[in-house]
Design a protein around this motif. Structure first.
Motif, PDB file in Angstrom:
ATOM      1  N   PHE A  85     -28.753 -36.561 -47.634  1.00 17.34           N
ATOM      2  CA  PHE A  85     -30.051 -35.431 -47.867  1.00 17.34           C
ATOM      3  C   PHE A  85     -30.668 -35.452 -49.364  1.00 17.34           C
ATOM      4  O   PHE A  85     -31.958 -34.611 -49.571  1.00 17.34           O
ATOM      5  N   ALA A  86     -30.448 -35.167 -50.451  1.00 21.79           N
ATOM      6  CA  ALA A  86     -30.288 -34.919 -51.737  1.00 21.79           C
ATOM      7  C   ALA A  86     -31.165 -36.043 -51.944  1.00 21.79           C
ATOM      8  O   ALA A  86     -32.346 -36.356 -52.779  1.00 21.79           O
ATOM      9  N   ALA A  87     -31.496 -37.550 -51.787  1.00 21.59           N
ATOM     10  CA  ALA A  87     -31.896 -38.582 -51.916  1.00 21.59           C
ATOM     11  C   ALA A  87     -32.847 -38.694 -51.225  1.00 21.59           C
ATOM     12  O   ALA A  87     -33.758 -38.485 -51.376  1.00 21.59           O
ATOM     13  N   TRP A  88     -33.135 -38.282 -50.421  1.00 21.99           N
ATOM     14  CA  TRP A  88     -34.359 -37.599 -49.439  1.00 21.99           C
ATOM     15  C   TRP A  88     -35.010 -36.967 -49.863  1.00 21.99           C
ATOM     16  O   TRP A  88     -36.320 -36.747 -50.293  1.00 21.99           O
ATOM     17  N   VAL A  89     -34.547 -35.832 -49.837  1.00 23.12           N
ATOM     18  CA  VAL A  89     -35.729 -34.068 -50.603  1.00 23.12           C
ATOM     19  C   VAL A  89     -35.991 -35.095 -52.223  1.00 23.12           C
ATOM     20  O   VAL A  89     -37.090 -34.541 -52.171  1.00 23.12           O
ATOM     21  N   LEU A  90     -35.397 -36.115 -52.959  1.00 26.79           N
ATOM     22  CA  LEU A  90     -36.094 -36.794 -53.780  1.00 26.79           C
ATOM     23  C   LEU A  90     -37.097 -37.425 -53.627  1.00 26.79           C
ATOM     24  O   LEU A  90     -38.013 -37.045 -53.496  1.00 26.79           O
ATOM     25  N   VAL A  91     -36.621 -37.760 -52.653  1.00 23.88           N
ATOM     26  CA  VAL A  91     -38.132 -39.305 -51.857  1.00 23.88           C
ATOM     27  C   VAL A  91     -38.697 -38.866 -51.403  1.00 23.88           C
ATOM     28  O   VAL A  91     -40.467 -38.820 -51.668  1.00 23.88           O
ATOM     29  N   MET A  92     -39.043 -37.753 -50.442  1.00 22.80           N
ATOM     30  CA  MET A  92     -39.966 -36.995 -50.137  1.00 22.80           C
ATOM     31  C   MET A  92     -40.416 -36.360 -51.168  1.00 22.80           C
ATOM     32  O   MET A  92     -42.223 -36.149 -51.498  1.00 22.80           O
ATOM     33  N   SER A  93     -40.657 -35.573 -52.509  1.00 23.31           N
ATOM     34  CA  SER A  93     -40.716 -34.863 -53.226  1.00 23.31           C
ATOM     35  C   SER A  93     -41.815 -36.081 -54.135  1.00 23.31           C
ATOM     36  O   SER A  93     -42.905 -35.708 -54.520  1.00 23.31           O
ATOM     37  N   LEU A  94     -41.013 -37.245 -54.491  1.00 23.43           N
ATOM     38  CA  LEU A  94     -41.623 -38.671 -55.443  1.00 23.43           C
ATOM     39  C   LEU A  94     -42.866 -38.916 -54.293  1.00 23.43           C
ATOM     40  O   LEU A  94     -44.158 -39.003 -54.654  1.00 23.43           O
ATOM     41  N   PHE A  95     -42.520 -39.080 -52.733  1.00 25.52           N
ATOM     42  CA  PHE A  95     -43.597 -39.297 -51.930  1.00 25.52           C
ATOM     43  C   PHE A  95     -45.488 -38.157 -52.288  1.00 25.52           C
ATOM     44  O   PHE A  95     -46.210 -38.774 -51.925  1.00 25.52           O
TER      45      PHE A  95
ATOM     46  N   TYR B  58     -27.623 -23.917 -47.819  1.00 26.34           N
ATOM     47  CA  TYR B  58     -28.684 -25.846 -47.580  1.00 26.34           C
ATOM     48  C   TYR B  58     -29.520 -25.482 -46.129  1.00 26.34           C
ATOM     49  O   TYR B  58     -30.841 -25.296 -46.501  1.00 26.34           O
ATOM     50  N   VAL B  59     -28.725 -24.449 -44.855  1.00 28.61           N
ATOM     51  CA  VAL B  59     -30.202 -23.870 -44.086  1.00 28.61           C
ATOM     52  C   VAL B  59     -31.232 -23.140 -44.381  1.00 28.61           C
ATOM     53  O   VAL B  59     -32.361 -23.937 -44.309  1.00 28.61           O
ATOM     54  N   SER B  60     -30.339 -22.195 -45.151  1.00 26.53           N
ATOM     55  CA  SER B  60     -31.414 -21.895 -45.078  1.00 26.53           C
ATOM     56  C   SER B  60     -32.644 -21.588 -46.493  1.00 26.53           C
ATOM     57  O   SER B  60     -33.871 -21.163 -46.177  1.00 26.53           O
ATOM     58  N   SER B  61     -32.079 -22.624 -47.868  1.00 25.58           N
ATOM     59  CA  SER B  61     -33.646 -22.891 -48.299  1.00 25.58           C
ATOM     60  C   SER B  61     -34.068 -24.020 -48.335  1.00 25.58           C
ATOM     61  O   SER B  61     -34.901 -24.337 -48.656  1.00 25.58           O
ATOM     62  N   PHE B  62     -33.073 -24.903 -46.934  1.00 23.93           N
ATOM     63  CA  PHE B  62     -34.366 -25.931 -46.296  1.00 23.93           C
ATOM     64  C   PHE B  62     -35.179 -25.359 -45.415  1.00 23.93           C
ATOM     65  O   PHE B  62     -37.018 -25.293 -45.406  1.00 23.93           O
ATOM     66  N   ALA B  63     -34.884 -24.499 -44.771  1.00 19.90           N
ATOM     67  CA  ALA B  63     -35.881 -23.625 -43.755  1.00 19.90           C
ATOM     68  C   ALA B  63     -37.591 -23.042 -44.810  1.00 19.90           C
ATOM     69  O   ALA B  63     -38.417 -23.025 -44.429  1.00 19.90           O
ATOM     70  N   TRP B  64     -36.684 -22.191 -46.149  1.00 20.69           N
ATOM     71  CA  TRP B  64     -37.761 -22.193 -46.820  1.00 20.69           C
ATOM     72  C   TRP B  64     -38.020 -22.333 -47.386  1.00 20.69           C
ATOM     73  O   TRP B  64     -40.041 -22.796 -48.374  1.00 20.69           O
ATOM     74  N   SER B  65     -38.085 -23.881 -47.402  1.00 19.31           N
ATOM     75  CA  SER B  65     -39.178 -24.874 -48.994  1.00 19.31           C
ATOM     76  C   SER B  65     -39.576 -25.956 -47.624  1.00 19.31           C
ATOM     77  O   SER B  65     -40.451 -26.144 -47.436  1.00 19.31           O
ATOM     78  N   TRP B  66     -38.817 -26.583 -47.885  1.00 16.93           N
ATOM     79  CA  TRP B  66     -39.277 -28.219 -47.498  1.00 16.93           C
ATOM     80  C   TRP B  66     -39.765 -28.098 -45.630  1.00 16.93           C
ATOM     81  O   TRP B  66     -39.886 -29.107 -45.368  1.00 16.93           O
TER      82      TRP B  66
END
Length: 140
Positions: free
Chosen positions: A107-117, A47-55
Protein backbone atom coordinates in the motif's frame (compact mmCIF):
# COMPACT_ATOMS: atom_id res chain seq x y z
CA UNK A 1 -38.55 -11.39 21.67
CA UNK A 2 -37.43 -9.63 24.83
CA UNK A 3 -33.82 -9.43 25.88
CA UNK A 4 -32.89 -8.63 29.45
CA UNK A 5 -29.49 -7.32 28.63
CA UNK A 6 -28.32 -5.71 25.40
CA UNK A 7 -24.70 -6.56 26.19
CA UNK A 8 -25.42 -10.16 25.29
CA UNK A 9 -26.09 -9.17 21.69
CA UNK A 10 -22.57 -8.79 20.40
CA UNK A 11 -20.05 -10.40 18.12
CA UNK A 12 -19.01 -12.76 20.89
CA UNK A 13 -22.55 -14.14 20.92
CA UNK A 14 -22.09 -15.04 17.28
CA UNK A 15 -18.77 -16.71 18.13
CA UNK A 16 -16.82 -14.46 15.79
CA UNK A 17 -14.37 -13.50 18.51
CA UNK A 18 -13.64 -14.82 21.99
CA UNK A 19 -15.00 -13.00 25.00
CA UNK A 20 -12.64 -10.80 26.93
CA UNK A 21 -12.30 -13.12 29.89
CA UNK A 22 -11.19 -15.95 27.58
CA UNK A 23 -8.71 -13.80 25.63
CA UNK A 24 -6.62 -12.60 28.57
CA UNK A 25 -3.04 -13.79 28.13
CA UNK A 26 -1.88 -16.38 30.64
CA UNK A 27 1.74 -17.14 29.71
CA UNK A 28 4.60 -14.92 28.54
CA UNK A 29 4.17 -16.13 24.96
CA UNK A 30 0.45 -15.39 25.10
CA UNK A 31 1.18 -11.90 26.42
CA UNK A 32 3.56 -11.21 23.54
CA UNK A 33 1.02 -12.48 21.02
CA UNK A 34 -1.73 -10.42 22.64
CA UNK A 35 0.43 -7.28 22.63
CA UNK A 36 1.32 -7.88 18.97
CA UNK A 37 -2.34 -8.29 18.10
CA UNK A 38 -3.23 -5.06 19.89
CA UNK A 39 -0.42 -3.27 18.05
CA UNK A 40 -1.65 -4.57 14.69
CA UNK A 41 -5.19 -3.38 15.42
CA UNK A 42 -3.92 0.07 16.44
CA UNK A 43 -1.74 0.37 13.32
CA UNK A 44 -4.65 -0.68 11.07
CA UNK A 45 -6.93 1.88 12.73
CA UNK A 46 -4.33 4.62 12.21
CA UNK A 47 -3.86 3.59 8.58
CA UNK A 48 -7.59 3.48 7.83
CA UNK A 49 -8.27 6.83 9.47
CA UNK A 50 -5.31 8.44 7.69
CA UNK A 51 -6.32 7.00 4.34
CA UNK A 52 -9.95 8.04 4.77
CA UNK A 53 -8.88 11.56 5.63
CA UNK A 54 -6.45 11.95 2.73
CA UNK A 55 -6.46 9.64 -0.30
CA UNK A 56 -9.74 7.84 0.39
CA UNK A 57 -11.93 10.68 -0.80
CA UNK A 58 -9.88 11.48 -3.87
CA UNK A 59 -11.08 8.37 -5.70
CA UNK A 60 -14.49 10.01 -5.76
CA UNK A 61 -13.47 13.67 -5.96
CA UNK A 62 -10.99 13.68 -8.83
CA UNK A 63 -13.24 11.89 -11.36
CA UNK A 64 -16.12 14.20 -10.50
CA UNK A 65 -13.97 17.22 -11.32
CA UNK A 66 -12.10 16.10 -14.42
CA UNK A 67 -14.92 14.76 -16.60
CA UNK A 68 -16.62 17.10 -19.02
CA UNK A 69 -20.39 17.56 -18.96
CA UNK A 70 -20.81 15.19 -21.89
CA UNK A 71 -18.90 12.30 -20.30
CA UNK A 72 -19.54 12.89 -16.60
CA UNK A 73 -22.35 10.38 -16.01
CA UNK A 74 -20.62 7.55 -17.88
CA UNK A 75 -17.28 8.37 -16.28
CA UNK A 76 -18.73 8.41 -12.78
CA UNK A 77 -20.51 5.12 -13.44
CA UNK A 78 -17.26 3.50 -14.53
CA UNK A 79 -15.49 5.07 -11.55
CA UNK A 80 -18.01 3.59 -9.09
CA UNK A 81 -17.78 0.13 -10.67
CA UNK A 82 -13.97 0.12 -10.66
CA UNK A 83 -13.88 1.49 -7.11
CA UNK A 84 -16.19 -1.26 -5.83
CA UNK A 85 -14.26 -3.94 -7.74
CA UNK A 86 -10.91 -2.93 -6.30
CA UNK A 87 -12.36 -2.51 -2.82
CA UNK A 88 -13.50 -6.14 -3.05
CA UNK A 89 -10.11 -7.31 -4.35
CA UNK A 90 -8.23 -5.46 -1.61
CA UNK A 91 -10.56 -6.79 1.08
CA UNK A 92 -9.98 -10.36 -0.15
CA UNK A 93 -6.21 -10.03 -0.36
CA UNK A 94 -5.57 -7.92 2.74
CA UNK A 95 -5.56 -10.66 5.38
CA UNK A 96 -3.27 -12.92 3.39
CA UNK A 97 -0.91 -10.01 2.81
CA UNK A 98 -1.11 -9.00 6.45
CA UNK A 99 0.01 -12.47 7.53
CA UNK A 100 3.23 -11.92 5.59
CA UNK A 101 3.38 -8.20 6.48
CA UNK A 102 3.54 -7.37 2.80
CA UNK A 103 0.49 -5.14 2.95
CA UNK A 104 2.44 -2.23 4.43
CA UNK A 105 4.93 -2.16 1.56
CA UNK A 106 2.26 -2.87 -1.05
CA UNK A 107 0.00 0.00 0.00
CA UNK A 108 2.91 2.38 0.56
CA UNK A 109 4.07 1.70 -3.01
CA UNK A 110 0.58 2.41 -4.36
CA UNK A 111 0.39 5.70 -2.45
CA UNK A 112 3.66 6.68 -4.11
CA UNK A 113 2.35 5.67 -7.57
CA UNK A 114 -0.89 7.61 -6.99
CA UNK A 115 1.00 10.70 -5.87
CA UNK A 116 3.24 10.65 -8.94
CA UNK A 117 0.26 10.08 -11.23
CA UNK A 118 -1.66 13.04 -9.81
CA UNK A 119 1.37 15.31 -9.92
CA UNK A 120 2.40 14.53 -13.50
CA UNK A 121 -0.82 13.64 -15.33
CA UNK A 122 -3.78 15.51 -13.85
CA UNK A 123 -4.42 19.17 -14.63
CA UNK A 124 -5.15 21.76 -11.95
CA UNK A 125 -8.92 22.27 -11.70
CA UNK A 126 -9.04 24.88 -8.96
CA UNK A 127 -11.52 27.68 -9.84
CA UNK A 128 -12.28 26.06 -13.21
CA UNK A 129 -16.00 25.79 -13.97
CA UNK A 130 -17.18 22.44 -15.28
CA UNK A 131 -18.13 23.98 -18.62
CA UNK A 132 -14.46 24.81 -19.24
CA UNK A 133 -13.07 21.32 -18.55
CA UNK A 134 -12.93 20.46 -22.26
CA UNK A 135 -10.53 23.35 -22.88
CA UNK A 136 -8.47 22.36 -19.81
CA UNK A 137 -7.96 18.87 -21.23
CA UNK A 138 -7.11 20.24 -24.66
CA UNK A 139 -4.37 22.45 -23.16
CA UNK A 140 -3.11 19.66 -20.94
Amino acid sequence: MKTKNCKNLSLSTLRLRPTLENSRPRSRRDKEAFNSAVLVVIVICIYVSSFAWSWGTLGWLIPSEIFTLETRSVGQGINVAVNFLFTFVIAQAFLAMLCHMMSVLFFAAWVLVMSLFVYFFLPETKSVPIEKMTSVWRRH
